[in-house]
Design an enzyme around this catalytic site. Structure first.
Site, mmCIF file in Angstrom:
data_model
loop_
_atom_site.group_PDB
_atom_site.id
_atom_site.type_symbol
_atom_site.label_atom_id
_atom_site.label_comp_id
_atom_site.label_asym_id
_atom_site.label_seq_id
_atom_site.Cartn_x
_atom_site.Cartn_y
_atom_site.Cartn_z
ATOM 1 N N CYS A 138 0.836 -1.204 0.000
ATOM 2 C CA CYS A 138 0.000 0.000 0.000
ATOM 3 C C CYS A 138 0.872 1.255 0.000
ATOM 4 O O CYS A 138 0.455 2.302 -0.490
ATOM 5 C CB CYS A 138 -0.945 -0.011 1.201
ATOM 6 S SG CYS A 138 -0.132 -0.294 2.772
ATOM 7 N N HIS A 553 -0.580 7.601 7.154
ATOM 8 C CA HIS A 553 -0.221 6.316 7.777
ATOM 9 C C HIS A 553 -1.156 6.062 8.940
ATOM 10 O O HIS A 553 -1.375 6.932 9.785
ATOM 11 C CB HIS A 553 1.222 6.341 8.290
ATOM 12 C CG HIS A 553 1.622 5.100 9.037
ATOM 13 N ND1 HIS A 553 1.542 5.009 10.417
ATOM 14 C CD2 HIS A 553 2.082 3.904 8.607
ATOM 15 C CE1 HIS A 553 1.943 3.802 10.792
ATOM 16 N NE2 HIS A 553 2.280 3.119 9.718
ATOM 17 N N HIS A 561 -1.012 0.868 7.828
ATOM 18 C CA HIS A 561 -1.564 0.905 6.469
ATOM 19 C C HIS A 561 -1.381 2.319 5.912
ATOM 20 O O HIS A 561 -1.443 3.298 6.657
ATOM 21 C CB HIS A 561 -3.048 0.530 6.522
ATOM 22 C CG HIS A 561 -3.731 0.612 5.188
ATOM 23 N ND1 HIS A 561 -3.328 -0.131 4.108
ATOM 24 C CD2 HIS A 561 -4.788 1.362 4.761
ATOM 25 C CE1 HIS A 561 -4.112 0.148 3.072
ATOM 26 N NE2 HIS A 561 -5.001 1.056 3.441
#
Length: 1007
Positions: A138, A553, A561
């Site tokens: 990601c 973040h 993530h």
């Protein structure tokens, strides 16, 4: 799964709203969601256009997985912040392993086919596309999407052509790495522009990264370092091309001109002045200790003792930074991670840091250094003065010398109120024993009576003698304030002259203090405003930079993530890029997820662009027609051919998949026509089990009160046997009211909540109007359950006649019904709480959770009408929180087992019980314990990131984590509330007492 859930899923996946069509598809597929989707897409060659609000919604058939506006897409992250140089290699290896496993011979996964087939008709070429998270990437998606949506950068990449000598073997390691990466990046960008797929798979680019990070000179430490390296590789690739094309002049590198600027460092080192120019790309900023971006920049531009820079004879050291040349794209790297020496591990800084959509950088430019220095000196002087004023104000607002302090104006007001009270000559405890009336009595003038005997009263609640009341503290039902407060303290002796002088002084002092306080507050506000406007004059707003992208973040220092908010400069709106999910967003959502402060989500990188350089975001135009180029028209010929070939492959794959689905559907249909044995009829409910009914009406409740009514009647008869039925009824009502009033004023132990025994106890404690109480008592004595003997039947008839005589304007029946409905809600909430706690003590946490959720929600609504209408909110909150924590641990243990069935069961617990509950815990920012619990649950699952595990576990974790890490506080719909058994008042009080006693014997942690 419930049929309605399937219908909702089909509606979201296909965009078809006709309920009959959806039901028929579900019926034909025997409840198989994939087959139902296939039937619907086969029947509808043209899928209805989705509404704009749900345009980007995506659903994956068979996985019960949804990605919608405000939610997070599939993701998985590995620790990239530690010192282990193999972390990124391991992340990339996991990514590729999953990707290779998921790919079929056709080169596309089943889920991609399902999604793309359904949404293909509604996705235009110029719509935003997502990047697939192939496991732990990601961070790659967030960075690449931010750069891709910068149109000038996109053009540079798409129009990059390899140098001619690149056809030979690469001359060095850089060429071996950078040129293949540029080739794959071009392909990736081209697919993002023109692919018919729902999202693009970046596996080939990740493969290049894998090879690059095997070398010793390119070790990845964190995501910011990845961005540095990415720009370095791009710079190297363009440098090769620039050197080939130079014509005797120094080559210009477009990456350098786009992303790199220069600043001048001037200062004093050991008494000697120095001055030098340095180049910068991403500009690092410290977050800790600062509230907004300008404060970070001010601190970054000044180091050490800067006073010496302006003088000739100072030996102090320090330096200032001044921008001499700003890049068109200015990236700030926010340092939100620091190493905790005591704990020996990195930690994330969750402090709130605000940043503006438009940032004016004039104050940091070298050409403005003189005026900026003057303004900085002025701000420093104002802040010093501001500190003095704030200290003076604090002395007024927190007056006193002890640990407890109060506003001085309140202290003076309290003293004035005390002095003005009527003097008393006796001690407040001298006559308590003598003045208290006999137990169980009630003065006649304060007792409720029938409507005929007593007209409307100005008092809402029947009153009693002040000395009968005492302050009650009940830890489980909350303290109740009696209707009549005790006597206010007053001076023993004070003369009129003393009082006059004292009142005059106190009034004057209070006015002076109020004026002083107001003057201080106004001065502080003016200074704040002056500081805010210090750089707002026209000369200091000439260098505007607009926020283009925010990289976010979510998680802790060791795991989390990543996603990005990117501004659509042409549509004038924010978009959220979360792996394959691309959704519309707002500045408010961006603030919530990016500023930080109380959740674990915050911005770690800000990308601003020069607002005056329109070429950065300008669309391309056809040189001949002057029309804007969109989609495939923006691609060079080689990339256009590449995308067309990929789209042809995709269409062929979909055709093959359609044929396979049709074959499966035919097989399923044939199987469904085979006769099946009839299902066994459900076993009859045993007679001993409680019957599940609606909550009892007031008439049903009065059955439980029959014994109380009979006792009051018998007592009245014993006192006035020779009186008629009406007098006996009046006496019985007074006796019953006296009994209930005494219960309302008592301070029972936690297990005895007298509100459950009678509605009137609840009404008295919540100050219901007197007419509501009187009518309720009449209904109690007029109930048909009292017709069992002659005397009670006569009293019942009198009460019924009294009820019939009440005129509509004497009792507001709507208000009357509301009070009784609130009481029914209170009893229902009690039952939810009681059953939930019983299940909790049996360690049946799944069953307990739903009861406690509804107990908390119903109780919160009750308490919103008054502090004494419900139960202790903290008690319910605690056990709701404990249920979630224990279920989370159980689900994690099932996941760790590795057994497919147990892993699935654990994820079902998380998806169906825990994840829907998280917004309930996050919606109130003041509930710190709930927020901490949510972070504990998230951290438990984030701890698996980076661990070695089977590919199928990695896939399921990747699928599940975004739902758990979703920052949205939107409360999802729950199932219908569980049905409750119909308890008599005696049974309810007995079970409630039993569960509360057991809680007091085994206190929970934190209670």
């Amino acid at each position: 799964m419930h049929q309605q859930t399937f219908l909702n899923q089909l509606r979201e996946i296909t965009g078809i709203n006709d309920i009959q069509v959806l039901q028929q598809a579900l019926k034909d597929s025997n409840g198989n969601l994939e087959l139902a989707v296939a039937f619907l897409t086969a029947k509808n060659a043209k899928v209805p256009q989705l509404e704009e609000a749900t345009y980007y919604q995506t659903a994956l058939p068979g996985n019960d997985r949804y990605i919608s506006v405000g939610s997070q897409a599939d993701s998985n992250v590995i620790d990239l912040t530690g010192d282990d140089k193999d972390d990124l290699q391991r992340a990339i290896a996991l990514s590729l392993e999953e990707s290779n496993r998921a790919f079929r011979e056709t080169g596309i996964t089943d889920e991609e086919q399902a999604i793309s087939r359904v949404l293909e008709a509604s996705i235009a070429e110029n719509k935003a596309m997502g990047l697939k998270n192939v496991g732990n990437t990601c961070w790659f998606s967030a960075v690449i999407q931010s750069l891709f949506n910068l149109l000038e950068f996109r053009r540079l990449v798409l129009n990059f052509s390899p140098p001619a000598n690149a056809q030979d073997l690469p001359r060095n390691q850089k060429e071996h790495r950078n040129l293949p990466f540029m080739r794959e990046l071009r392909y990736l960008f081209a697919l993002l522009v023109g692919s018919k797929r729902k999202y693009v798979d970046p596996s080939r680019a990740v493969e290049i990264l894998k090879d690059a990070f095997k070398s010793n000179d390119s070790q990845q430490q964190d995501v910011s370092e990845f961005t540095h390296k990415l720009l370095d590789w791009l710079e190297d690739a363009f440098q090769i091309k620039a050197e080939e094309e130079r014509d005797g002049e120094k080559p210009k590198n477009p990456m350098v001109e786009l992303f790199y600027g220069r600043f001048l460092a001037v200062g004093v080192l050991e008494g000697k002045k120095f001055e030098n120019t340095e180049m910068f790309g991403q500009y690092p900023l410290q977050v800790n200790g600062f509230k907004d971006l300008h404060e970070c920049l001010e601190a970054a531009m000044i180091e050490g003792e800067i006073e010496s820079l302006h003088s000739e004879n100072s030996a102090k050291s320090g330096q200032e930074h001044w921008f001499t040349e700003l890049p068109p794209v200015l990236t700030f790297e926010l340092s939100r991670f620091e190493f905790n020496q005591a704990l020996g591990r990195p930690e994330k800084i969750h402090n709130k840091l605000e940043f503006p959509p438009i940032l004016y950088l004039d104050r940091y430019m070298h050409k403005n250094r003189e005026i900026t220095r003057i303004k900085r000196d002025e701000i420093k002087r104002l802040k010093e003065y501001l500190t003095v004023l704030q200290q003076r104000l604090e002395r007024y607002l927190s007056y006193g010398s002890g640990p407890k302090r109060f506003p001085l104006v309140d202290v003076l007001q309290y003293a004035l109120e005390f002095a003005s009270s009527k003097p008393v000559c006796t001690s407040p405890v001298d006559d308590l024993g003598a003045s208290a009336p006999a137990s169980g009595t009630l003065p006649a003038q304060t007792s409720p009576s029938t409507i005929e005997q007593q007209g409307p009263s100005s008092s809402d609640v029947p009153s009693t003698s002040p000395v009968q009341r005492s302050v009650i503290h009940k830890p489980f039902t909350q303290s109740r304030i009696p209707p009549d407060l005790p006597m206010h303290p007053a001076p023993r002796h004070i003369t009129e002259e003393e009082l006059s002088v004292l009142e005059g002084c106190l009034h004057r002092w209070r006015t002076e203090v109020e004026n002083d306080t107001r003057d201080l507050q106004e001065s502080i506000s003016r200074i704040h405003r002056t500081i805010e406007l210090m750089y707002s004059d026209k000369t200091m707003v000439q260098v505007p930079y607009r926020l283009h992208a925010v990289l976010v973040h979510e998680g802790q220092a060791n795991a989390g993530h990543y996603w990005a908010y990117i501004y659509d400069h042409h549509q004038k709106r924010w978009m959220k890029y979360n792996d394959i999910s691309v959704t519309k967003s707002t500045w408010e959502e961006l603030e919530r997820d990016s500023f930080g402060g109380y959740r674990n989500a915050s911005a770690y990188c800000l990308m601003y662009i020069n607002d005056k350089e329109q070429y950065l975001i300008q669309e391309e135009f056809n040189k001949e027609t002057g029309q804007i180029l969109v989609g495939m028209d923006t691609l060079p010929s080689d990339l256009r051919d590449y995308v067309k070939e990929d789209n042809k492959r995709f269409e062929k794959e979909l055709e093959e998949w359609d044929a396979e689905l049709a074959q499966k559907a035919q097989q399923e249909k044939l199987l469904s026509q085979i006769p099946r044995a009839p299902a066994p009829s459900p076993a009859p409910v045993q007679a001993g089990e409680p019957e599940y009914l609606e909550q009892p009406s007031r008439t049903d409740l009065s059955k439980h009160l029959k014994e109380d009514s009979v006792q009051a009647i018998n007592k009245a008869l014993a006192e006035q046997e020779d009186r008629g039925p009406e007098a006996i009824m009046d006496s019985a009502i007074k006796l019953e009211y006296t009994r209930l009033l005494k219960l309302a004023q008592e301070d029972p132990p936690p297990e005895c909540d007298y509100r459950l025994r009678h509605a009137i106890v609840y009404f008295i404690q919540n100050q219901a109007p007197k007419k509501i109480i009187e009518r309720t008592l009449l209904e109690q004595f007029g109930d048909h359950n009292l017709s069992f003997d002659e005397r009670c039947r006569n009293i019942m008839k009198v009460a019924q006649s009294k009820l019939e005589m009440i005129k509509p304007d004497e009792v507001n029946m709507e208000e009357y019904e509301r009070w009784h409905q609130d009481y029914r809600n209170f009893r229902e909430t009690t039952m939810f709480l009681m059953v939930g706690l019983e299940f909790f003590q049996k360690k049946s946490y799944m069953e307990a959770l739903l009861y406690l959720i509804y107990a908390y929600q119903n109780n919160k609504e009750l308490l919103s009408k008054g502090p004494y209408r419900g139960h202790d909110e903290e008690l319910i909150s605690h056990y709701r929180r404990e249920c979630l924590l224990k279920l989370n641990e159980h689900a994690a243990a099932l996941f760790e087992s590795g057994d497919d069935q147990e892993v699935n069961n654990g994820l079902i617990i998380m998806n169906e019980l825990i994840v829907p509950c998280l917004p309930l815990l996050l919606v109130d920012e003041m509930e710190e314990k709930d927020i901490v619990a949510v972070e504990d649950m998230r951290n438990r699952w984030c701890s698996y990131l980076g661990q070695e595990m089977e590919p199928n576990l990695q896939e399921k974790l990747t699928d599940f984590l975004p739902k758990l890490l979703d920052c949205s506080t939107e409360i999802k719909g729950f199932n219908d509330p569980p049905k409750l058994p119909s308890y008599s008042t005696h049974e309810l009080c007995e079970r409630y007492a039993r569960i509360m006693l057991s809680l007091s014997r085994t206190p929970a942690d934190g209670r």
